[in-house]
Scaffold this active site. Structure first.
Site, short mmCIF file in Angstrom:
data_model
loop_
_atom_site.label_atom_id
_atom_site.label_comp_id
_atom_site.label_asym_id
_atom_site.label_seq_id
_atom_site.Cartn_x
_atom_site.Cartn_y
_atom_site.Cartn_z
CG ASP A 80 -0.31 -0.24 2.52
OD1 ASP A 80 0.68 -0.98 2.58
OD2 ASP A 80 -0.80 0.29 3.54
CD GLU A 138 3.19 -1.12 7.57
OE1 GLU A 138 3.56 -1.04 8.75
OE2 GLU A 138 3.22 -0.16 6.76
#
Length: 390
Positions: A80, A138
């Site tokens: 991400d 995350e």
């Protein structure tokens, strides 16, 4: 075998840079990594791995078959990006306004893919199976738990991971034994007083002033009541209260983060904080509500696996390319969620340029020296190959 791994990685370097730049140009926020996941799945499938998609909501798992050794090794990378407007000026800069890979997850994903590519092309089977985990979300500390809930740690015996580090030059590896990152918890507080006229404070209970006493007492108490060799950082990052300049506020809300390295310290922090809040509020006749939410635990690197990473890096790159990191970070990493199920270790991949300013993680001008990608792939692949020999 180390030379074979290194040669393969070097030959793949142009492709790895192409992969990294594609991911960097097309960043996606936490939980929205649909295109990134599809791209990752395609690369893994082309390498002959068994691929499963939509794991952990938008995560990807790829398995590389091996021999009869029953020990299963997992390798985790994250995908991400962050809600940051990129200001690097790179020709492959983010094409998504307000979204940027400012924490190196594009590099992490590329290292994971590169490791799979190299190990699948060795020409000899691995002694055991490797499970590659490409994790979403995350940055909001939720993706690892999503992956775990979907069973990615079933039968896993050990797990390895990597995170870029701009303060370490490209070509070098950072190794840390023990605590690597901090536990990160969330704190919400509401202080409730009684409203009144700003000119007559004695007739009211000033929630703003009492909130300031709570903050001051918490910060002072850390230095006097917590073991200084076991650091605690408490930051109130948001505070809101009051309705007008001449009206004493009857309510203040505060939110913050609490960081600690030692599990024993982390365990007692909610009670410790509430005792201080309660005492201050009682002293000034206020009431309070408190919510303490456990976040990600501290990453505690396993000694044996950390030694495997260190020796692999030294063997392939030389002693001068390995740095032992003397202190942990008070940043958080949800890699720790996997460590509740199997021992593991994360190494720091140096991505800094030797001759120019290196911006920190989460900065809109954060860049990486792309030569570090091969360093990361070779280190991870060598450690994975040697895992079953340890």
């Amino acid at each position: 075998m180390k030379d074979r791994i290194k040669d393969l990685a070097v030959s793949l370097a142009p492709r790895l840079i192409e992969i990294r730049r594609h991911i960097h140009s097309h960043p996606e926020l936490s939980g929205q990594e649909h295109q990134t996941a599809a791209y990752v799945a395609g690369v893994l499938s082309s390498c002959g791995l068994h691929v499963k998609e939509a794991i952990g909501k938008v995560g990807v798992v790829g398995e590389l078959d091996g021999g009869d050794d029953p020990r299963l090794l997992a390798i985790r990378t994250d995908m991400d990006a962050l809600p940051i407007q990129e200001r690097t000026g790179l020709e492959f800069a983010s094409r998504q306004p307000g979204i940027m890979h400012a924490c190196g997850h594009d590099v992490h994903t590329t290292v994971g893919l590169g490791t799979a590519m190299v190990l699948s092309q060795l020409g000899v089977p691995l002694p055991g199976k490797i499970r590659f985990l490409f994790q979403p979300a995350e940055e909001i500390a939720q993706g690892a738990q999503w992956m775990v809930e979907d069973g990615v740690m079933n039968d896993v015996d050990s797990i390895l991971s990597v995170h870029v580090f701009p303060s370490i030059p490209a070509g070098k590896i950072g190794i840390r034994y023990g605590a690597l990152t901090a536990a990160a918890d969330d704190l919400e507080l509401t202080i409730m007083g009684e409203s009144g006229h700003g000119a007559r404070p004695h007739e009211a209970i000033d929630a703003i002033w009492i909130a300031s006493q709570v903050i001051t007492n918490l910060q002072q108490a850390i230095s006097r009541t917590q073991n200084p060799l076991r650091p605690v950082v408490l930051t109130i990052g948001k505070i809101s209260g009051g309705r007008a300049p001449n009206v004493i506020a009857d309510q203040v809300t505060m939110s913050g983060t609490v960081r600690s390295l030692h599990p024993e310290t982390n365990e007692v922090l909610p009670t410790w904080i509430e005792n201080i809040v309660s005492n201050v509020c009682e002293m000034y006749s206020a009431k309070y509500e408190m919510s303490y939410r456990r976040g990600t635990p501290s990453v505690q690197n396993d000694a044996k696996l950390t030694s495997l990473l260190e020796s692999s890096a030294r063997e392939v790159w030389g002693n001068e390319s390995v740095q032992i990191i003397p202190e942990p970070s008070l940043g958080a990493e949800d890699f720790s969620c996997y460590l509740q199920h199997a021992p593991g270790s994360m190494f720091r991949l140096g991505v800094g340029y030797p001759d120019r300013k290196n911006y920190p993680l989460h900065h809109p001008q954060f860049e990486v020296d792309e030569t570090a990608i091969v360093t990361g792939v070779v280190t991870m692949a060598c450690a994975a190959y040697r895992y079953w020999q340890s």
